[in-house]
Design an enzyme around this catalytic site. Structure first.
Site, short mmCIF file in Angstrom:
data_model
loop_
_atom_site.label_atom_id
_atom_site.label_comp_id
_atom_site.label_asym_id
_atom_site.label_seq_id
_atom_site.Cartn_x
_atom_site.Cartn_y
_atom_site.Cartn_z
N CYS A 44 0.82 -1.22 0.00
CA CYS A 44 0.00 0.00 0.00
C CYS A 44 0.85 1.28 0.00
O CYS A 44 1.48 1.57 -1.02
CB CYS A 44 -1.00 -0.07 1.15
SG CYS A 44 -2.45 0.96 0.86
N HIS A 85 -3.79 -5.76 2.22
CA HIS A 85 -3.59 -5.94 3.67
C HIS A 85 -4.28 -7.25 4.04
O HIS A 85 -4.99 -7.85 3.25
CB HIS A 85 -4.25 -4.80 4.46
CG HIS A 85 -3.69 -3.46 4.17
ND1 HIS A 85 -2.48 -3.03 4.64
CD2 HIS A 85 -4.19 -2.42 3.45
CE1 HIS A 85 -2.25 -1.79 4.25
NE2 HIS A 85 -3.27 -1.39 3.51
N1 GLN Z 1 -1.83 6.99 2.02
C1 GLN Z 1 -1.96 6.08 0.92
C2 GLN Z 1 -3.28 6.18 0.19
O1 GLN Z 1 -4.28 6.55 0.76
C3 GLN Z 1 -1.74 4.66 1.41
C4 GLN Z 1 -2.80 4.17 2.36
C5 GLN Z 1 -2.45 2.85 3.01
O2 GLN Z 1 -1.27 2.50 3.11
N2 GLN Z 1 -3.42 2.14 3.52
O3 GLN Z 1 -3.33 5.88 -0.99
#
Ligand code: GLN
Length: 237
Positions: free
Chosen positions: A95, A193
């Site tokens: 992510c 995740h």
């Molecule tokens: N901040 C990034 C986004 O919103 C990654 C979010 C995350 O790692 N869950 O795209």
């Protein structure tokens, strides 16, 4: 005690990037190596510390926009991860960690922020937050079962010619272009995740095999039951 023969797992910046239990990816790698008699040594690298260049498998997780920007700055300045990957180390980036590996990603206001250029990808803020279960069919060259996990991100990711899509999205948004994640060499990026390696032990074994070669089979029945339950809940038929 560091040992020359242990598999070195490096968990990057737990103080900045570790949302949704991504640290579980470390535990799964340790356990799947240890259950096969492979000793492991895990190094937690906080953001004030240098990233060692001699690790075998590096892991980086997801996070909020602000810590993501800090992590990108520090990784770029540090350079250790670049050296490790150039030496053939494996990397799983999740992510926010995935987006950081590219040339650019969207900051808190959607502004473009420089990534660290380890993957030929560019991310930016998408039209809507992608939240929910993900299921995706993996590139046949990798010979892995369907990926399962969940996503929560604003960013979308455009893949350049230097990477291949990790999988084709069956449920969820992933990169935002019909694909989920990407890979190049021994580097895998994903929006999954779950944590990703608990829900997809075959992906953990792929990372391990890149460093230690052929792996003895393990009894996966407990994982398989969880996987089937999650996949059945989201896939039609
Ligand atoms: N901040 C990034 C986004 O919103 C990654 C979010 C995350 O790692 N869950 O795209």
């Amino acid at each position: 005690m560091p040992s020359d023969s242990a598999l070195r797992i490096v968990w990057i910046y737990p103080d900045l990037l570790s949302t949704y239990g991504d640290q579980g990816n470390v535990l799964v790698l340790e356990q799947r190596a240890n259950r096969r008699g492979i000793a492991t040594e895990t190094i937690h690298v906080r953001s004030a510390d240098p990233v060692p260049e001699t690790g075998d498998i590096y892991l980086i997780g997801g996070g909020e926009d602000r810590p993501q920007i800090l992590a990108a700055e520090r990784l770029r300045r540090d350079g250790g991860l670049h050296h490790a990957v150039a030496r053939g180390a494996a990397l799983l980036a999740v992510c926010a960690g995935y987006q950081i590996m590219g040339s650019t990603f969207g900051g808190e206001e959607g502004q473009p922020v420089d990534g660290i250029g380890l993957l030929d990808i560019a991310s930016s803020r998408g039209p809507a937050r992608a939240v929910g279960e993900l299921a995706a069919e993996v590139d046949a060259a990798l010979n892995l079962p369907t990926l399962t996990g969940f996503e929560n991100h604003m960013g979308v990711t455009h893949l350049g010619p230097g990477v291949k899509p990790l999988s084709r999205t069956l449920v969820g948004v992933g990169n935002g272009d019909g694909f989920e994640g990407c890979y190049a060499g021994h580097v895998v990026g994903t929006y999954l995740h779950g944590p990703a390696l608990a829900r997809n032990p075959a992906l953990a074994d792929l990372l391990l095999s890149w460093r230690v070669g052929d792996l003895a089979p393990l009894d996966n029945s407990r994982y398989d039951a969880l996987r089937q339950e999650r996949l059945a809940a989201v896939l039609p038929g």
